[in-house]
Design an enzyme around this catalytic site. Structure first.
Site, mmCIF file in Angstrom:
data_model
loop_
_atom_site.group_PDB
_atom_site.id
_atom_site.type_symbol
_atom_site.label_atom_id
_atom_site.label_comp_id
_atom_site.label_asym_id
_atom_site.label_seq_id
_atom_site.Cartn_x
_atom_site.Cartn_y
_atom_site.Cartn_z
ATOM 1 N N THR A 36 105.055 60.935 13.399
ATOM 2 C CA THR A 36 104.750 60.208 12.307
ATOM 3 C C THR A 36 104.600 58.628 12.723
ATOM 4 O OG1 THR A 36 106.546 61.343 11.095
ATOM 5 C CG2 THR A 36 106.061 59.307 10.377
ATOM 6 N N HIS A 93 113.145 64.118 0.507
ATOM 7 C CA HIS A 93 112.071 63.431 1.172
ATOM 8 C C HIS A 93 111.178 63.010 0.175
ATOM 9 C CE1 HIS A 93 109.841 62.013 4.306
ATOM 10 N NE2 HIS A 93 109.741 62.982 5.285
ATOM 11 N N PRO A 96 106.946 52.799 25.179
ATOM 12 C CA PRO A 96 107.928 53.713 25.192
ATOM 13 C C PRO A 96 107.483 55.019 24.288
ATOM 14 C CG PRO A 96 108.861 51.500 24.801
ATOM 15 C CD PRO A 96 107.403 51.440 24.927
#
EC number: 2.3.1.137
Length: 550
Positions: free
Chosen positions: A446, A332, A421
């Site tokens: 995030t 990551h 949404p």
């Protein structure tokens, strides 16, 4: 963060854009005001403390804001004057590279290749053919980045440009361990920047091979048939168990660093082998396992039994299973999950659009075979492999994964009812948790800061006081459905606006304290990540760690 600071552009202004052409002109990452940061912090704390605790916290925050906070904030302002992204180095170093916990299970990003649902359903004996085709498509993406021909990402209106620099860390990138802090080695270059490694590394049953000559004399990807031939060569020579050196990358970082440098000291060839792996376009793992659904694909990628055939340091490690399904794992530190998700989505689209099962030239012009990488080892290395295996198995045993799908409706239906949404889903999750446990808990989601120079991510704290009040009202039988509906619409709109214009609060607070901490503590119950808003998939690990992919 005001979108006014971002780079705006008019559609059609340029006939052809280069992938990275706007990156250097993106605005600097702003430093939010100290007052705004502390106000937001208090707002995020309020839902979880008593009135007495809140008053005490408020006093501490006020004392900080009137004292050392001003000094630290000014240091941030001065730093930001000298750097276009004041947090970039800190974020990489302190959110990732100084952490000593293992990457395997605990650190890496994982994700299945969603072709399992259409193009590539589980089918025994299809591993090599499908993987060769997938590699053919993936290398096309690699080429497009090299040639800077991928379109520049923009917001939904097409007026705000996003940073594309993370694409340069998708391929030819690896983390290298250090006893106190790791480093990232990036070998990728665009064609205009110079030459770039073009080999991949294949791991199979403990063996490691360097697979070169993947491009012909004209620079085009060789045919999938030739790629399949080379993969078959590797599989045939991996019947017996190999060295299993990859398991070393699953150990805690300090232990791994010691054995990594010991390997280099044993023989110069070992250092060359490690360099070949680190610089490779990607690592491909040919596994004998047969996952049949998304839950099993997630599990294989995150904590499956084949840790010896992973190189957890790589930014992209593709996992190819015996029944033709695929997953991935990757470090990551150099890039965010959305970059891998977009790449995977592109590959999925390309596979679905193929008019032939085996694309590219059917003429096998390349007769060279992959070269096996064999390390010089000693008892110290063998002992380290055992230690790493114990570490990996211990961490893997603590993971439970459930991946389910919700197909009743998707983002189009949600939008048609006047909701954003993302806000709709966040509030749905809050209501679900509240219904089950009669309380709300801290929640992480995030958000992007890619409209700024080298921007990455920010934290959205979606458990607000308003969200809690709405959850309570939903449990009140005296309230009508229409009242709930209007309340939800208002709250969804407010949350959407607040999240879009966020103000780097978490990053600012972290840097005021001169340290970034990026770990899920016992007080953080819900970790939520939202992707392509058409389907819902839930991922759960111990303790309660929830990621939703729509």
């Amino acid at each position: 963060m005001s979108s006014d600071a971002a780079v705006h552009f008019k559609s059609g202004h340029l006939l052809k854009e280069r992938t990275f052409q706007f990156d250097e002109n993106l605005p600097s990452l702003p430093v939010p005001s100290l007052e705004g940061t502390l106000t937001k912090y208090l707002e995020s704390v309020k839902p979880f403390v008593s009135e007495e605790e809140y008053r005490e916290t408020e006093g501490i925050v006020r004392h900080f804001g009137n004292g050392v906070g001003k000094t630290l904030h000014q240091k941030l302002v001065e730093k930001a004057k000298k750097e276009k992204n004041w947090i970039e180095k800190w974020w990489e170093d302190y959110a990732y590279l100084t952490f000593r916990t293992p990457l395997g299970v605990l650190g890496n990003m994982v994700g299945p290749f969603f072709a399992v649902g259409d193009k590539y359903p589980p089918r025994p004996g299809t591993q090599l053919e499908r993987t060769a085709t997938f590699l053919w498509v993936a290398l096309k993406y690699f080429q497009m980045i090299r040639k800077e021909s991928l379109p520049v990402m923009k917001n939904s209106s097409g007026e705000i440009v996003f940073a594309m620099n993370q694409l340069k860390s998708l391929f030819c990138t690896s983390r290298v361990p250090g006893e106190s802090m790791d480093e990232i080695k990036r070998y990728f270059k665009t064609e205009s920047e110079g030459s770039c490694p073009e080999h991949i590394v294949v791991m199979c049953n403990g063996h490691i091979f360097k697979m070169d000559n993947l491009f012909d004399k004209d620079g085009e990807v060789i045919g999938a048939l030739d790629i399949q031939r080379q993969l078959a060569f590797i599989k045939d020579r991996s019947v017996t168990r190999g060295q299993g050196i990859g398991i070393l990358t699953a150990d805690d970082r300090s232990s791994y660093a010691k054995i990594y440098h010991h390997l280099c000291s044993l023989d110069p060839a070992n250092e060359e082998h490690l360099e070949a792996i680190n610089s490779s376009v990607m690592v491909l793992s040919l596994d004998s396992e047969t996952p049949t659904n998304l839950t099993e694909l997630f599990w294989q990628g995150m904590s499956g039994p084949n840790g010896h055939d992973r190189w957890f340091d790589k930014s992209y490690n593709c996992l190819a299973f015996e029944n033709g399904t695929h997953s991935s794992t990757g470090d990551h530190a150099p890039l965010d999950g959305v970059v891998v998700a977009i790449y995977s989505y592109w590959c999925h689209q390309q596979l679905n659009a193929l008019e032939t099962r085996i694309p590219g030239s059917n003429l096998v012009e390349n007769t060279s075979n992959p070269e096996e990488i064999v390390f010089v080892t000693d008892q110290k290395v063998e002992d380290a492999k055992l230690h790493a295996t114990e570490t990996y198995n211990r961490n893997a045993s603590k993971i439970d994964i459930l991946c389910s799908q919700f197909g009743a409706f998707g983002k189009k239906f949600v939008k048609s009812k006047g909701f954003h949404p993302d806000a709709f889903l966040q509030l749905g999750l809050q209501l679900t948790y509240y219904t089950l446990y009669n309380k709300c808990v801290p929640c992480y989601e995030t958000a992007t800061t890619r409209q700024y120079y080298h921007g990455r991510t920010e934290t959205v704290r979606s458990t607000t006081q308003e969200a809690i009040e709405w959850c309570k009202s939903m449990q009140d039988p005296s309230k009508s459905v229409s009242v709930h509906f209007i309340h939800l619409q208002i709250l969804s709109t407010v949350l959407s606006i607040d999240w879009v214009i966020g103000s780097l609060i978490d990053q600012s607070v972290g840097q005021l304290l001169c340290k970034v901490y990026c770990a899920i503590s016992s007080s953080c119950y819900l970790f939520i990540s939202v992707r392509a808003l058409d389907k819902i998939r839930l991922f759960k690990a111990k303790p309660i760690l929830l990621s939703c992919v729509l």
